[in-house]
Structures are given as structure tokens and as C-alpha cells.
Design a protein around this motif. Structure first.
Motif, short mmCIF file in Angstrom:
data_model
loop_
_atom_site.label_atom_id
_atom_site.label_comp_id
_atom_site.label_asym_id
_atom_site.label_seq_id
_atom_site.Cartn_x
_atom_site.Cartn_y
_atom_site.Cartn_z
N LYS A 92 0.89 -1.16 0.10
CA LYS A 92 -0.04 0.09 0.09
C LYS A 92 0.91 1.33 -0.07
CE LYS A 92 -4.09 -2.04 2.17
NZ LYS A 92 -4.92 -1.90 3.45
N ARG A 93 2.06 1.14 0.83
CA ARG A 93 2.98 2.37 0.83
C ARG A 93 3.29 2.70 -0.47
NH1 ARG A 93 5.60 0.71 6.58
NH2 ARG A 93 4.05 1.27 7.83
N GLU A 95 2.32 1.67 -3.50
CA GLU A 95 1.35 2.19 -4.36
C GLU A 95 1.09 3.85 -4.03
OE1 GLU A 95 -2.19 -0.13 -3.82
OE2 GLU A 95 -1.24 -1.91 -4.67
N LYS A 96 1.11 3.96 -2.66
CA LYS A 96 0.74 5.54 -2.57
C LYS A 96 1.70 6.62 -2.93
CE LYS A 96 -2.29 4.99 1.38
NZ LYS A 96 -2.67 4.95 2.76
N LYS A 97 3.19 6.04 -2.74
CA LYS A 97 4.19 6.73 -3.22
C LYS A 97 4.41 6.91 -4.63
CE LYS A 97 7.41 5.83 0.68
NZ LYS A 97 8.59 5.09 1.20
N GLU A 100 1.42 9.49 -5.62
CA GLU A 100 1.66 11.01 -4.92
C GLU A 100 3.07 11.08 -4.38
OE1 GLU A 100 -0.81 10.91 -1.50
OE2 GLU A 100 -2.54 10.20 -2.61
N LYS A 103 5.04 12.55 1.42
CA LYS A 103 4.15 13.17 2.39
C LYS A 103 4.96 13.70 3.63
CE LYS A 103 0.08 10.46 1.01
NZ LYS A 103 -1.05 9.77 1.60
#
Length: 191
Positions: A92-93, A95-97, A100, A103
Motif C-alpha cells: 500500500k505504501r 502504491e501511494k508513493k 503521490e 508526504k
């Protein structure tokens, strides 16, 4: 005198090794009765001799081993679940990275806290399972698969009974010899 033909196998320190009952070689294995009335040192090789003794099947010990194995499987299951959970979080991390930009540092700290809390949760589950096992009293005393309870064959069992009987007779004889009324008194009148 009654002596049960049930003998428990115990180990003593190497410094306390004494002569084997059969071959007189130093041994740190001891067979002892449950009521601690009699014991003798014995080589582990003699315990495997079917003409010396036979193992008594310990159903309670077998059940304890079964419970121990079940506990080990459950611990492995908890570990696998934790690893899978960590893999999913990492995916999940990633995919988010990819989607986007990086953060804020606060969010990274929160993720680290989540990972630490998950790890702590896994450790707590394992500890609670171990504590539960200890409360039930099923902790193993020895990791070896060798039997722990034996029954001597009739000739060796009779030798142990005779030995204890002879010790008891010798003790009674020593007490009698110390009693002054056992011997006749010297005549008081002369001839």
C-alpha cells in the motif's frame, strides 16, 4: 516393605556423576522411585536395553506434547499473519508513493508508530499464549523424545527390593547391638 516398580529418569550434573548400577562407569542418569525411597545411577544405554527395563507409556506426557505442538502451530500462525499484514502495508505504501509525492514527516512517523504497534500486538499475542500454557501447567521439562518413566524387569526389581531389605535388617541389627539388654549380664556371685 512395598516398593513400586515405577522409576522416573532424571539427570544430575556432570560433577555429581556416580558409578552405573550395571557396568560401574560414571553416569549422570538416575532412576528414582516417585516416593524417593530408592534410586540408582544407570547409563542411558542400559535404559534402551529391553532385558533391563521397559518404558511405561505416559499418556499425560503425550497429551502435553500434543498441546505443546498445537501451541507452536498457533504461534507460527500468528507470526505468518503478522508478516502478511506487514507485506500488505508495504505494498500500500509503494502504491501511494507511486501515485503521490512524498508526504509530511508527521505521516511517516505515524506509519512507523503503526508498524511498532503491530509488532507489539504480535509479541503480546505470543506472550499471552505462552502465559496461558504455563498456567495450564503443560510446560515441557525435557526436550528429548526419550521415555521418562520405566518399569524394571522382575530380576532387577527383586535385586532392588533385596538391597533395601538388607539395609533395613543391618540397621535393626546395629540398633540391637547397641542395646545393653541384648547381652546376658555377668554373674554377681562367685564360685
Amino acid at each position: 516393605m512395598s516398593l513400586q516398580n515405577t522409576w522416573h529418569h532424571r539427570k544430575v550434573a556432570d560433577t555429581a556423576a556416580k558409578a552405573c548400577f550395571i557396568c560401574y562407569k560414571p553416569s549422570n542418569s538416575v532412576l528414582i522411585t516417585p516416593d524417593n525411597k530408592d534410586f540408582f545411577y544407570i547409563c542411558p544405554a542400559h535404559l534402551k536395553d529391553r532385558n533391563f527395563c521397559s518404558a511405561v507409556v505416559d499418556t499425560a506426557g503425550a497429551q502435553a506434547k500434543g498441546k505443546e505442538e498445537a501451541l507452536a502451530r498457533e504461534i507460527e500462525k500468528v507470526k505468518r499473519e503478522y508478516e502478511e499484514k506487514q507485506q500488505r502495508k508495504k505494498e500500500k505504501r509503494k502504491e501511494k508513493k507511486d501515485g503521490e509525492e512524498k508526504k509530511d514527516a508527521d505521516k511517516d512517523k505515524e506509519k512507523d508508530k503503526d508498524a511498532k504497534s503491530d509488532e507489539k500486538e504480535r509479541d503480546d499475542k505470543i506472550e499471552s499464549l505462552k502465559k496461558q500454557e504455563k498456567r495450564q501447567g503443560n510446560t515441557p521439562t525435557d526436550d528429548s523424545d526419550s521415555p521418562r518413566v520405566f518399569s524394571l524387569h522382575k530380576n532387577f526389581y527383586q535385586m532392588r527390593i533385596d538391597r533395601l531389605r538388607n539395609i533395613e535388617v543391618a540397621k535393626r541389627n546395629r540398633q540391637r547391638l547397641q542395646d545393653p539388654s541384648l547381652f546376658p549380664s555377668v554373674p554377681s556371685r562367685g564360685l
